[in-house]
Design an enzyme around this catalytic site. Structure first.
Site, short mmCIF file in Angstrom:
data_model
loop_
_atom_site.label_atom_id
_atom_site.label_comp_id
_atom_site.label_asym_id
_atom_site.label_seq_id
_atom_site.Cartn_x
_atom_site.Cartn_y
_atom_site.Cartn_z
N ASP A 48 46.70 30.48 47.47
CA ASP A 48 46.04 29.19 47.22
C ASP A 48 46.55 28.11 48.18
O ASP A 48 47.04 27.08 47.74
CB ASP A 48 46.23 28.78 45.75
CG ASP A 48 45.80 29.90 44.80
OD1 ASP A 48 46.61 30.82 44.55
OD2 ASP A 48 44.66 29.87 44.34
N ASP A 81 42.34 32.54 48.00
CA ASP A 81 42.06 31.11 48.22
C ASP A 81 42.78 30.71 49.51
O ASP A 81 43.67 29.88 49.54
CB ASP A 81 42.44 30.23 47.03
CG ASP A 81 41.33 30.21 45.97
OD1 ASP A 81 40.33 30.94 46.15
OD2 ASP A 81 41.47 29.46 44.99
N TYR A 84 40.41 26.25 51.77
CA TYR A 84 39.73 25.31 50.85
C TYR A 84 38.77 24.43 51.63
O TYR A 84 39.01 24.20 52.82
CB TYR A 84 40.77 24.44 50.14
CG TYR A 84 41.48 25.20 49.05
CD1 TYR A 84 40.86 25.43 47.83
CD2 TYR A 84 42.76 25.71 49.25
CE1 TYR A 84 41.51 26.14 46.82
CE2 TYR A 84 43.40 26.42 48.24
CZ TYR A 84 42.77 26.64 47.04
OH TYR A 84 43.40 27.34 46.04
N ASN A 119 38.25 33.02 44.89
CA ASN A 119 36.92 32.50 44.57
C ASN A 119 36.48 31.42 45.57
O ASN A 119 35.31 31.33 45.91
CB ASN A 119 36.88 31.96 43.14
CG ASN A 119 38.02 31.02 42.81
OD1 ASN A 119 39.18 31.33 43.09
ND2 ASN A 119 37.72 29.88 42.23
N HIS A 213 43.47 38.28 43.26
CA HIS A 213 43.51 36.81 43.23
C HIS A 213 43.64 36.28 41.80
O HIS A 213 44.44 35.39 41.54
CB HIS A 213 42.26 36.23 43.90
CG HIS A 213 42.22 34.73 43.84
ND1 HIS A 213 43.15 33.96 44.51
CD2 HIS A 213 41.42 33.86 43.16
CE1 HIS A 213 42.90 32.68 44.26
NE2 HIS A 213 41.87 32.59 43.44
N HIS A 222 43.58 28.20 34.10
CA HIS A 222 42.40 29.07 34.01
C HIS A 222 42.44 30.03 32.82
O HIS A 222 41.41 30.54 32.41
CB HIS A 222 42.25 29.89 35.30
CG HIS A 222 41.93 29.06 36.50
ND1 HIS A 222 42.87 28.72 37.44
CD2 HIS A 222 40.78 28.48 36.90
CE1 HIS A 222 42.31 27.98 38.37
NE2 HIS A 222 41.04 27.81 38.08
N HIS A 248 45.47 32.05 42.01
CA HIS A 248 44.41 31.39 41.24
C HIS A 248 44.93 30.19 40.46
O HIS A 248 44.41 29.08 40.65
CB HIS A 248 43.68 32.38 40.33
CG HIS A 248 42.34 31.88 39.84
ND1 HIS A 248 41.41 31.30 40.69
CD2 HIS A 248 41.77 31.88 38.61
CE1 HIS A 248 40.33 30.98 40.00
NE2 HIS A 248 40.52 31.30 38.74
N ASP A 249 45.88 30.38 39.56
CA ASP A 249 46.53 29.21 38.95
C ASP A 249 47.56 28.69 39.95
O ASP A 249 48.34 29.48 40.50
CB ASP A 249 47.21 29.58 37.63
CG ASP A 249 46.22 29.57 36.47
OD1 ASP A 249 45.28 28.74 36.50
OD2 ASP A 249 46.38 30.38 35.55
N HIS A 250 47.52 27.38 40.18
CA HIS A 250 48.35 26.79 41.24
C HIS A 250 49.75 26.52 40.71
O HIS A 250 50.15 25.37 40.50
CB HIS A 250 47.70 25.52 41.78
CG HIS A 250 46.37 25.80 42.42
ND1 HIS A 250 45.57 24.82 42.95
CD2 HIS A 250 45.72 26.98 42.63
CE1 HIS A 250 44.48 25.38 43.46
NE2 HIS A 250 44.54 26.69 43.27
#
Ligand SMILES: *[C@@H]1O[C@H](CO)[C@@H](O)[C@H](O)[C@H]1NC(C)=O
Ligand SMILES: *[C@@H]1O[C@H](CO)[C@@H](O)[C@H](O)[C@H]1NC(C)=O
Ligand SMILES: *[C@@H]1O[C@H](CO)[C@@H](O)[C@H](O)[C@H]1NC(C)=O
Length: 332
Positions: A48, A81, A84, A119, A213, A222, A248-250
């Site tokens: 991410d 990710d 961005y 995503n 991911h 999430h 995915h979760d930052h």
């Protein structure tokens, strides 16, 4: 006596051939050569991240460089990710240099990067990230939807988790996803699960690590990815993989119980501090850090140790898994 040994080798070879032929999967297999004499492996994991250096991406990159040098890492894993907000537009998109080549500049990070897609990458042009043009611009780049990476005693199974998430198909909001080469979705998912299961079953690696991911288990914003809990987790449990690593979760997170699969989130490559944590059994939730950072992984024959670092390089948490020598007779 000699004849007996010869016979045994022959039978063993025959078994091996049948075994391999009988279990062909369509997943690409790569080999990363082992360089350390004891066969051990040190790597970094980040997720991410691609924000042209913003939201502390550059600070994380700097610390990755320092830790990467201390550990003499072999390669880096990106859990997706990568760019961005909406992936890359094409293989000439300058975000590739602005978010990758010009950010991870430390000499210790001039290693292969093995990446999966997130995503946000699927919201752009997926074939651009998979294109052979990018490795020509920066040789470190390797990105594939799903693949297997062997490095001595460790085998990594990279899984494209995006098509599992139903919401992206039924309720995509204002986002458009690049599902070229993914549809029909059911077939894509069932083929992937089938191939993954075959590859893990076939593996004789001491350590089996699955990378994707989306989180299977997370106390982050999430929440658990139910589709992965339903369809991917049973395969990981049945085949007794050691860990599942995601982004995915930052945040930086470790969920797990002794002797079971460890669930590791390394999604702190840039924007973080979401301020959301959901209730989770404290016996299982061994780390939840809402800020930026990354993870290192050190694997030897008997131990796998992972360490989480924040944006200043401080160690937030570390954990060691031990492998007992198997006394079970093995033909291979
Ligand atoms: C960057 O890291 C510093 C040090 O931890 C922190 O104070 C700051 O809020 C972070 N910036 C962002 C945008 O997250
Ligand atoms: C996606 O990227 C590839 C590689 O750069 C390019 O050939 C293709 O035209 C792009 N597709 C779109 C819709 O822009
Ligand atoms: C889509 O974008 C429009 C215009 O920016 C906005 O008003 C709307 O709330 C957005 N819808 C969703 C589901 O995010």
């Amino acid at each position: 006596m000699k004849m007996g040994v010869l016979m045994f080798s022959f039978v063993r070879l025959m078994f091996l051939c049948i075994f391999i032929n009988g279990s062909l999967s369509k997943l690409e297999r790569l080999e990363h050569p082992v360089t350390k004499s004891d066969g051990s492996l040190n790597i970094l994991v980040v997720g991410d991240w691609g924000r042209k250096g913003g939201f502390n991406q550059s600070l994380v990159a700097h610390q990755m460089g320092i830790v990467g040098e201390q550990l003499d890492i072999e390669f880096v894993i990106s859990v997706g990710d990568n760019f961005y907000d909406d992936g890359l537009t094409g293989d000439t998109d300058p975000s590739f240099e602005a978010s990758f080549s010009h950010i991870y500049t430390h000499p210790s990070l001039q290693k292969q990067w093995y990446s999966v897609l997130g995503n946000h990458d699927y919201r752009g042009n997926v074939s651009a990230q998979l294109s052979q043009v990018l490795p020509q611009k920066d040789w470190r780049w390797f990105c594939c939807r799903s693949f297997v990476l062997c490095s001595g005693m460790v085998e990594f199974f990279f899984v494209d988790t995006n098509p599992f998430v139903e919401k992206y198909f039924t309720d995509p909001g204002n986002h458009t996803y690049d599902w070229n080469n993914v549809l029909p979705r059911d077939k894509y998912i069932s083929n992937l699960l089938h191939d993954l299961d075959l590859e893990i079953k076939k593996s004789r690696a001491t350590w089996k690590i699955v990378v994707g991911h989306h989180a299977i288990k997370t106390a982050g914003q999430h929440g658990n990815t139910q589709e992965l809990v339903d369809h991917l987790l049973p395969i990981l449990e049945e085949n007794k993989v050691d860990m599942y690593i995601n982004g995915h979760d930052h945040c930086l997170q470790h969920i797990g119980s002794d002797g079971e699969i460890q669930f590791l989130t390394s999604g702190g490559g840039s924007k973080a501090w979401r301020g959301i944590i959901q209730p989770w059994d404290p016996k299982e939730l061994k780390l939840y850090y809402d800020g930026q950072g990354f993870m290192s992984l050190h694997v030897s024959h008997s131990q796998a140790k992972f360490i989480y670092y924040d944006v200043s390089g401080n160690v937030l948490h570390q954990y060691t898994l031990s492998k007992k020598k198997s006394k079970r007779f093995s033909l291979f």
